[in-house]
Design a protein around this motif. Structure first.
Motif, PDB file in Angstrom:
ATOM      1  N   LYS A  47       0.977  -1.298   0.040  1.00  7.32           N
ATOM      2  CA  LYS A  47      -0.097  -0.086  -0.001  1.00  7.32           C
ATOM      3  C   LYS A  47       0.880   1.384  -0.097  1.00  7.32           C
ATOM      4  O   LYS A  47       0.312   2.182  -0.056  1.00  7.32           O
ATOM      5  CB  LYS A  47      -0.925   0.076   1.215  1.00  7.32           C
ATOM      6  CG  LYS A  47      -1.892  -0.889   1.211  1.00  7.32           C
ATOM      7  CD  LYS A  47      -2.737  -1.112   2.463  1.00  7.32           C
ATOM      8  CE  LYS A  47      -3.763  -2.286   2.835  1.00  7.32           C
ATOM      9  NZ  LYS A  47      -4.340  -2.272   3.873  1.00  7.32           N
ATOM     10  N   GLN A  48       2.215   1.198   0.123  1.00  9.15           N
ATOM     11  CA  GLN A  48       3.073   2.410   0.369  1.00  9.15           C
ATOM     12  C   GLN A  48       3.251   2.986  -1.113  1.00  9.15           C
ATOM     13  O   GLN A  48       3.470   2.287  -1.980  1.00  9.15           O
ATOM     14  CB  GLN A  48       4.519   2.009   0.782  1.00  9.15           C
ATOM     15  CG  GLN A  48       4.252   1.157   2.283  1.00  9.15           C
ATOM     16  CD  GLN A  48       3.366   1.956   3.375  1.00  9.15           C
ATOM     17  OE1 GLN A  48       3.650   3.337   3.339  1.00  9.15           O
ATOM     18  NE2 GLN A  48       2.273   1.280   4.050  1.00  9.15           N
ATOM     19  N   PRO A  49       3.191   4.471  -0.934  1.00  8.34           N
ATOM     20  CA  PRO A  49       3.550   5.076  -2.311  1.00  8.34           C
ATOM     21  C   PRO A  49       4.883   4.762  -2.925  1.00  8.34           C
ATOM     22  O   PRO A  49       5.106   5.167  -3.953  1.00  8.34           O
ATOM     23  CB  PRO A  49       3.341   6.416  -1.762  1.00  8.34           C
ATOM     24  CG  PRO A  49       3.554   6.477  -0.388  1.00  8.34           C
ATOM     25  CD  PRO A  49       3.114   5.117   0.158  1.00  8.34           C
ATOM     26  N   TRP A  50       6.115   4.368  -1.996  1.00  8.17           N
ATOM     27  CA  TRP A  50       7.211   4.227  -2.400  1.00  8.17           C
ATOM     28  C   TRP A  50       7.587   2.845  -3.093  1.00  8.17           C
ATOM     29  O   TRP A  50       8.886   2.307  -3.395  1.00  8.17           O
ATOM     30  CB  TRP A  50       8.370   4.650  -1.326  1.00  8.17           C
ATOM     31  CG  TRP A  50       7.988   4.129  -0.047  1.00  8.17           C
ATOM     32  CD1 TRP A  50       7.368   4.899   1.051  1.00  8.17           C
ATOM     33  CD2 TRP A  50       8.041   2.950   0.616  1.00  8.17           C
ATOM     34  NE1 TRP A  50       7.124   3.997   2.160  1.00  8.17           N
ATOM     35  CE2 TRP A  50       7.615   2.710   1.944  1.00  8.17           C
ATOM     36  CE3 TRP A  50       8.637   1.693  -0.086  1.00  8.17           C
ATOM     37  CZ2 TRP A  50       7.505   1.689   2.569  1.00  8.17           C
ATOM     38  CZ3 TRP A  50       8.434   0.496   0.796  1.00  8.17           C
ATOM     39  CH2 TRP A  50       8.127   0.674   2.178  1.00  8.17           C
ATOM     40  N   LEU A  51       6.754   2.075  -3.310  1.00 11.44           N
ATOM     41  CA  LEU A  51       6.709   0.466  -3.684  1.00 11.44           C
ATOM     42  C   LEU A  51       5.921   0.543  -4.952  1.00 11.44           C
ATOM     43  O   LEU A  51       4.704   0.829  -4.930  1.00 11.44           O
ATOM     44  CB  LEU A  51       6.504  -0.236  -2.559  1.00 11.44           C
ATOM     45  CG  LEU A  51       7.094  -1.914  -3.044  1.00 11.44           C
ATOM     46  CD1 LEU A  51       8.631  -1.662  -2.895  1.00 11.44           C
ATOM     47  CD2 LEU A  51       6.493  -2.760  -2.030  1.00 11.44           C
ATOM     48  N   ALA A  52       6.561  -0.139  -5.828  1.00 13.44           N
ATOM     49  CA  ALA A  52       5.549  -0.475  -7.076  1.00 13.44           C
ATOM     50  C   ALA A  52       4.349  -1.627  -6.735  1.00 13.44           C
ATOM     51  O   ALA A  52       4.481  -2.292  -5.642  1.00 13.44           O
ATOM     52  CB  ALA A  52       6.304  -1.210  -8.179  1.00 13.44           C
ATOM     53  N   LYS A  53       3.522  -1.344  -7.180  1.00 16.65           N
ATOM     54  CA  LYS A  53       2.008  -2.008  -6.700  1.00 16.65           C
ATOM     55  C   LYS A  53       1.991  -3.468  -7.763  1.00 16.65           C
ATOM     56  O   LYS A  53       1.367  -4.518  -7.266  1.00 16.65           O
ATOM     57  CB  LYS A  53       0.930  -1.375  -7.069  1.00 16.65           C
ATOM     58  CG  LYS A  53       0.607  -0.032  -6.291  1.00 16.65           C
ATOM     59  CD  LYS A  53       0.727  -0.230  -4.910  1.00 16.65           C
ATOM     60  CE  LYS A  53       0.568   1.107  -4.146  1.00 16.65           C
ATOM     61  NZ  LYS A  53       1.801   1.849  -4.268  1.00 16.65           N
ATOM     62  N   HIS A  54       2.775  -3.515  -8.804  1.00 10.48           N
ATOM     63  CA  HIS A  54       2.975  -4.684  -9.576  1.00 10.48           C
ATOM     64  C   HIS A  54       4.143  -4.683 -10.202  1.00 10.48           C
ATOM     65  O   HIS A  54       4.830  -3.495 -10.386  1.00 10.48           O
ATOM     66  CB  HIS A  54       1.537  -4.734 -10.583  1.00 10.48           C
ATOM     67  CG  HIS A  54       0.202  -4.845  -9.963  1.00 10.48           C
ATOM     68  ND1 HIS A  54      -0.268  -3.587  -9.973  1.00 10.48           N
ATOM     69  CD2 HIS A  54      -0.406  -5.877  -9.563  1.00 10.48           C
ATOM     70  CE1 HIS A  54      -1.467  -4.158  -9.454  1.00 10.48           C
ATOM     71  NE2 HIS A  54      -1.562  -5.298  -9.022  1.00 10.48           N
ATOM     72  N   GLY A  55       4.458  -5.752 -10.710  1.00 10.75           N
ATOM     73  CA  GLY A  55       5.793  -5.867 -11.685  1.00 10.75           C
ATOM     74  C   GLY A  55       6.637  -7.250 -11.355  1.00 10.75           C
ATOM     75  O   GLY A  55       5.562  -8.224 -11.341  1.00 10.75           O
ATOM     76  N   ARG A  56       7.909  -7.137 -11.385  1.00 15.82           N
ATOM     77  CA  ARG A  56       8.651  -8.430 -10.992  1.00 15.82           C
ATOM     78  C   ARG A  56       9.011  -8.614  -9.892  1.00 15.82           C
ATOM     79  O   ARG A  56       9.715  -7.717  -9.532  1.00 15.82           O
ATOM     80  CB  ARG A  56       9.624  -8.556 -12.167  1.00 15.82           C
ATOM     81  CG  ARG A  56       9.156  -8.498 -13.748  1.00 15.82           C
ATOM     82  CD  ARG A  56      10.510  -8.801 -14.543  1.00 15.82           C
ATOM     83  NE  ARG A  56      10.750 -10.033 -14.688  1.00 15.82           N
ATOM     84  CZ  ARG A  56      11.956 -10.601 -14.810  1.00 15.82           C
ATOM     85  NH1 ARG A  56      13.356  -9.689 -15.165  1.00 15.82           N
ATOM     86  NH2 ARG A  56      12.527 -11.955 -14.817  1.00 15.82           N
ATOM     87  N   VAL A  57       8.850  -9.734  -9.259  1.00 18.02           N
ATOM     88  CA  VAL A  57       9.340  -9.867  -7.909  1.00 18.02           C
ATOM     89  C   VAL A  57      10.221 -11.054  -7.894  1.00 18.02           C
ATOM     90  O   VAL A  57      10.086 -12.224  -8.525  1.00 18.02           O
ATOM     91  CB  VAL A  57       8.134 -10.053  -6.959  1.00 18.02           C
ATOM     92  CG1 VAL A  57       7.264 -11.375  -7.149  1.00 18.02           C
ATOM     93  CG2 VAL A  57       8.728 -10.304  -5.382  1.00 18.02           C
ATOM     94  N   LEU A  58      11.362 -11.043  -7.213  1.00 15.50           N
ATOM     95  CA  LEU A  58      12.460 -12.300  -6.932  1.00 15.50           C
ATOM     96  C   LEU A  58      12.362 -12.621  -5.452  1.00 15.50           C
ATOM     97  O   LEU A  58      12.485 -11.783  -4.610  1.00 15.50           O
ATOM     98  CB  LEU A  58      13.802 -11.726  -7.395  1.00 15.50           C
ATOM     99  CG  LEU A  58      14.862 -12.688  -7.367  1.00 15.50           C
ATOM    100  CD1 LEU A  58      14.830 -13.847  -8.262  1.00 15.50           C
ATOM    101  CD2 LEU A  58      16.261 -12.031  -7.436  1.00 15.50           C
TER     102      LEU A  58
END
Length: 247
Positions: A47-58
């Motif tokens: 929910k934080q504004p400084w982190l992408a909401k979707h994308g690639r996760v490792l």
């Protein structure tokens, strides 16, 4: 023959789990594959504004993959890396989602992963399994390398303070921050010690949560949100959940 790194010994446990039909690490102790406290923290960081909401996760140290599959249900594409061949095979057999993949690899040397290729890296409770300082530092440096600018790293790790006497009663040997286990062929691993005629392998390293935050900063990862679950009689270890951003 050179002695092996201690975290390679996890392959033995995954072989036992597969034989016994245990699907995930937490389920060995009758717990949910992904505990509610971890879920709450992950939902908060998303929910934080400084982190992408979707994308690639490792996921680093993915085990059989329950954490990465959870991210898959949230719309993320992901890769899980684990040193255990058996764990990766179990993860693949448990995963039907087309946006989630698994590979065998060493989290301290991610040679298969390109620079700046992920929006988020997640510690699959692997960081505390790295008992040598050089390996812990390599983990953080590799995590930062594969993250895009502004990407996030989440650590989910055991921490100090601990109730040392209570821990020894419940779990056994701990010395200089390392938790030791007696396993077959323990003398073959780096850092093993001999106590009363029996060899023990260092399987966990527990440092104070404030030192972990300091280590993140020293490796170019700025903590943005963290929570500490402090030790108590029922659980003599503390736990740190922290989200940091690549500078």
């Amino acid at each position: 023959m050179p002695r092996q790194k201690p975290y390679l010994a996890h392959e033995l446990e995954y072989q036992r789990m597969k034989k016994q039909g245990v699907a995930s690490w937490n389920e060995r102790a009758g717990q949910d594959a992904l505990d509610i406290s971890t879920k709450h923290f992950l939902m908060d960081i998303l929910k934080q504004p400084w982190l992408a909401k979707h994308g690639r996760v490792l996921e680093l140290g993915c085990g059989t993959g329950p954490l990465l599959r959870w991210f898959g249900t949230k719309g993320w594409n992901g890769i899980g890396v684990d040193i255990s061949d058996t764990a990766v095979k179990m993860a693949r057999s448990q995963t039907q989602r087309h946006n989630i993949y698994f590979m065998v690899g060493d989290v301290t040397a991610l040679t298969q992963i390109e620079d700046a290729s992920f929006d988020l890296a997640i510690d699959g409770q692997c960081f505390h399994c790295l008992t040598a300082l050089r390996d812990r530092t390599a983990f953080l440096r590799e995590a930062r390398r594969v993250l895009k600018p502004g990407g996030g790293l989440v650590l989910l790790t055991m921490a100090k303070p601990i109730l040392r006497s209570r821990f020894r009663q419940k779990h056994g040997l701990i010395r200089n921050g390392c938790i030791y286990h007696a396993i077959p062929g323990a003398e073959q691993y780096q850092g093993s010690i001999k106590v009363e005629g029996k060899y023990y392998v260092p399987m966990r390293y527990i440092e104070h949560w404030q030192l972990t935050l300091k280590g993140l900063k020293q490796n170019g990862l700025v903590p943005k949100l963290f929570r500490v679950n402090l030790c108590h009689d029922d659980d003599p270890l503390s736990y740190l959940c922290v989200a940091a951003v690549k500078t």
